[in-house]
Write a protein that holds these residues in place. Structure first.
Motif, PDB file in Angstrom:
ATOM      1  N   SER A 153      33.188  64.695 -81.982  1.00  0.00           N
ATOM      2  CA  SER A 153      34.301  63.898 -83.136  1.00  0.00           C
ATOM      3  C   SER A 153      34.689  65.364 -83.311  1.00  0.00           C
ATOM      4  O   SER A 153      34.191  66.741 -83.657  1.00  0.00           O
ATOM      5  N   VAL A 208      43.837  57.736 -75.425  1.00  0.00           N
ATOM      6  CA  VAL A 208      43.801  58.235 -76.412  1.00  0.00           C
ATOM      7  C   VAL A 208      43.217  56.801 -77.547  1.00  0.00           C
ATOM      8  O   VAL A 208      42.599  56.540 -78.192  1.00  0.00           O
ATOM      9  N   ARG A 256      40.394  55.717 -79.410  1.00  0.00           N
ATOM     10  CA  ARG A 256      39.710  56.846 -79.936  1.00  0.00           C
ATOM     11  C   ARG A 256      40.305  57.831 -81.377  1.00  0.00           C
ATOM     12  O   ARG A 256      39.363  58.678 -81.542  1.00  0.00           O
ATOM     13  N   ASN A 300      37.595  60.681 -81.834  1.00  0.00           N
ATOM     14  CA  ASN A 300      36.263  60.106 -81.663  1.00  0.00           C
ATOM     15  C   ASN A 300      35.859  60.149 -80.681  1.00  0.00           C
ATOM     16  O   ASN A 300      37.051  59.958 -79.087  1.00  0.00           O
ATOM     17  N   SER A 301      34.608  59.603 -79.618  1.00  0.00           N
ATOM     18  CA  SER A 301      33.952  59.600 -78.714  1.00  0.00           C
ATOM     19  C   SER A 301      34.939  60.828 -77.411  1.00  0.00           C
ATOM     20  O   SER A 301      35.790  60.696 -76.922  1.00  0.00           O
ATOM     21  N   GLN A 358      36.332  63.250 -74.579  1.00  0.00           N
ATOM     22  CA  GLN A 358      35.801  63.299 -73.571  1.00  0.00           C
ATOM     23  C   GLN A 358      36.247  64.899 -72.553  1.00  0.00           C
ATOM     24  O   GLN A 358      37.140  65.770 -73.271  1.00  0.00           O
ATOM     25  N   ASP A 361      39.895  65.002 -72.352  1.00  0.00           N
ATOM     26  CA  ASP A 361      40.582  65.547 -73.120  1.00  0.00           C
ATOM     27  C   ASP A 361      40.495  66.717 -73.714  1.00  0.00           C
ATOM     28  O   ASP A 361      41.399  66.875 -74.619  1.00  0.00           O
TER      29      ASP A 361
END
Length: 121
Positions: free
Chosen positions: A17, A63, A66, A83-84, A86, A89
């Motif tokens: 995060s 997104v 997340r 958050n989460s 990847q 991103d």
């Protein structure tokens, strides 16, 4: 003169995060719309989140669920909680804002310089 400054980017592992900040400085009467955008290498810039006074918050499908955008009016700052995360991103993240500098004056759009977010796999 109005300036936007992003901060909070960095390197994070998959699933991690980050919190990005977009701080506006200068003479500001109102900042009714603030958006976060990102641009990955070789790709077009895309808007990922927007907060607008009196309107529903917007998130791109990529997104949604997340990322969360929120604002602190007292600080003229908007945050993007991510958050989460990847690898997809990974991008330079920019904020933009529609700002009214004085009461009853026209609004203008401003952009920050961007902050790099890198998600390692």
């Amino acid at each position: 003169q109005v300036q936007l400054a992003e901060s909070g980017g960095g390197l994070v592992q998959t699933g991690g995060s980050l919190r990005l900040s977009c701080a506006a400085s200068g003479t500001i009467s109102a900042m009714p719309i603030v958006s976060w955008h990102r641009q990955a290498p070789g790709k077009q810039r895309e808007m990922v989140a927007r907060i607008a006074y009196g309107n529903p918050t917007y998130y791109s499908d990529s997104v949604k669920g997340r990322f969360t955008i929120s604002g602190d009016n007292a600080k003229n700052t908007v945050y993007l909680y991510m958050n989460s995360l990847q690898p997809e991103d990974t991008a330079v993240y920019y904020c933009s804002a529609t700002i009214r500098r004085r009461a009853f004056s026209p609004t203008a759009d401003y952009w920050g310089q961007g902050t790099q977010v890198t998600v390692s796999s």
